[in-house]
Write an enzyme that holds these catalytic residues in place. Structure first.
Site, mmCIF file in Angstrom:
data_model
loop_
_atom_site.group_PDB
_atom_site.id
_atom_site.type_symbol
_atom_site.label_atom_id
_atom_site.label_comp_id
_atom_site.label_asym_id
_atom_site.label_seq_id
_atom_site.Cartn_x
_atom_site.Cartn_y
_atom_site.Cartn_z
ATOM 1 N N HIS A 122 40.385 39.061 38.113
ATOM 2 C CA HIS A 122 41.139 38.653 36.931
ATOM 3 C C HIS A 122 40.192 38.566 35.753
ATOM 4 C CE1 HIS A 122 43.615 36.149 34.243
ATOM 5 N NE2 HIS A 122 44.645 36.625 34.915
ATOM 6 N N ASP A 174 49.388 38.559 41.008
ATOM 7 C CA ASP A 174 50.158 39.763 41.315
ATOM 8 C C ASP A 174 50.121 40.143 42.789
ATOM 9 O OD1 ASP A 174 50.812 40.375 38.538
ATOM 10 O OD2 ASP A 174 48.680 40.802 38.316
#
Length: 435
Positions: A311, A370
């Protein structure tokens, strides 16, 4: 660093043998910020920060992230507490107004949202202009932008009540438009909102009911979607939120601003990653193939990328992913798929292997939000092309909270990033015959 009588700390910047004092702005928690707003006027220099990795564009009291520790808080509340104990509209109220509502405030807010869930009937004609193969995000993007034509009274703002009404209208109508985008893409008639249902139930109803058959909302599915919406509600100054703020800084109407956020979110590096995770898990195919694909991910010459790991901000386990992992198991158990869902089996084993592999540990590549959300959506019957639409539905709350905060901030002005020009210095024009 130096300090003066008013206890303000300063950083010293030396440019061409001249020292400039830059105030250090104190954060209530997290990193302090060096105020560089006067560097250009005093030192005749800009600062260079591609992607704004080290630049704070605003002061905000909405969301706090500590990527190293894996912390995400809204108005001071941990995201896990909100996901486990709250509901989406309560979190929406918190983000917009700064405090959790009491019982009366909550009831009034939910009634207002339900009241504004209908969209103008003429909007239906806009949907009919799209071909049947149109991506739901393309339809949603156009429909949200068109709302400014239906609400000209909210194109200019002068009272706090106008900001609140706009936020409520947006939160209420985006789910309706999202469901309409889905229905149109599969050739089914639109389903109107039902004010007897709560926010999440109503969305599922508009997605899956038909005129000939009502949709009975499974409470486990409803609870899971409620958590997903909360986990996606806001995430500080990400690409789409920054886009909304930049558009809003020009005085653009809020419907146009949110449509720019939707456009930014549509990018595969931002909102489309969970669909990419599903495609990756399908490509891996089985647990036995995981070592081969781990090796491919490490190979710089291989085009394969491990999606759902890493991320831009988090250098630890994404706290949202931890909630979604358990939520995923709850949903699949309810649907009788916990022990026989191949995508979940691959995902769990892939995560276990990656978290023990030095390659991923050194690079701080942990599962992100996700990684599991796409599996949940797929189990619910939501197709991959709708994943980002649901992301936008939830993130609208954050966009409106950030948009409202921006308009209430006396420091804010129209956004105007600078550049480091590296092009031609000066050239004389020649006619086309002389070239």
């Amino acid at each position: 660093m130096t300090s003066e009588n008013n206890n303000t700390e300063f950083a010293e910047l030396k440019i061409r043998d001249k020292i400039f004092k830059l105030p250090i702005l104190k954060a209530s928690i997290g990193q302090d910020v060096i105020d560089i707003s006067k560097v250009y006027s005093e030192a005749d220099c800009f600062t260079y920060d591609p992607g704004f990795m080290s630049t704070a564009s605003c002061r905000s009291t909405i969301t706090y992230i500590d990527g190293d520790q894996g912390i995400l808080r809204h108005r001071g509340y941990d995201i896990k507490d909100l996901a486990e104990k709250s509901d989406f509209l309560e979190v929406a109220y918190l983000l917009i107004y700064g405090e959790l509502p009491n019982n009366k405030q909550y009831n009034d807010f939910t009634k207002k949202v339900a009241h504004h869930a209908l969209v103008n009937e003429r909007l239906h004609y806009l949907f009919q202009t799209f071909c049947s193969s149109s991506h739901p995000m393309a339809i949603m993007l156009a429909a949200v932008g068109s709302l400014s034509a239906f609400y000209p009274d909210l194109l200019n703002f002068f009272k706090e009540a106008d900001y609140e009404l706009t936020a409520i209208r947006m939160i209420a109508k985006i789910p309706t438009i999202a469901a309409m985008s889905y229905k149109y893409s599969i050739g089914q008639p639109f389903v109107y909102p039902d004010n007897s249902l709560d926010f999440t139930e109503n969305f599922l109803h508009m997605m899956f009911a038909t005129p000939c058959e009502k949709y009975k909302v499974n409470p486990v599915i409803k609870n899971a979607l409620n958590k997903i919406f909360i986990l996606h509600a806001d995430h500080e100054q990400n690409a789409s939120t920054s886009t909304v703020r930049i558009a809003g800084s020009s005085g653009a109407n809020p419907f146009a601003c949110v449509s720019t956020g939707i456009a930014s979110l549509w990018g595969p590096a931002h909102g489309g990653a969970n669909e990419a995770v599903i495609n990756m898990l399908k490509e891996i195919g089985s647990v036995e193939n995981i070592p081969k694909y781990i090796a491919k991910a490490k190979d710089k010459n291989d085009n394969f990328r491990l999606m759902g790991f890493g991320h831009r901000v988090y250098k630890n386990y994404d706290p949202r992913a931890a909630v979604l992992k358990e939520t995923c198991k709850e949903v699949l158990k309810e649907l009788g798929q916990l022990d026989n869902n191949p995508l979940l089996q691959i995902a769990i084993e892939l995560e276990a292997i990656a978290l023990k592999d030095e390659y991923f540990i050194e690079r701080k590549l942990y599962p992100n939000v996700d990684f599991y959300s796409g599996i949940i959506y797929k189990a619910m019957g939501i197709p991959p092309q709708m994943f980002t639409v649901l992301f936008a539905t939830a993130r609208t709350v954050g966009w409106m909270a950030q948009w409202k905060e921006m308009h209430e901030d006396p420091e804010q002005k129209i956004s105007r990033p600078r550049q480091l020009y590296t092009g031609q210095v000066h050239r004389e024009y020649k006619t086309i015959k002389e070239r």
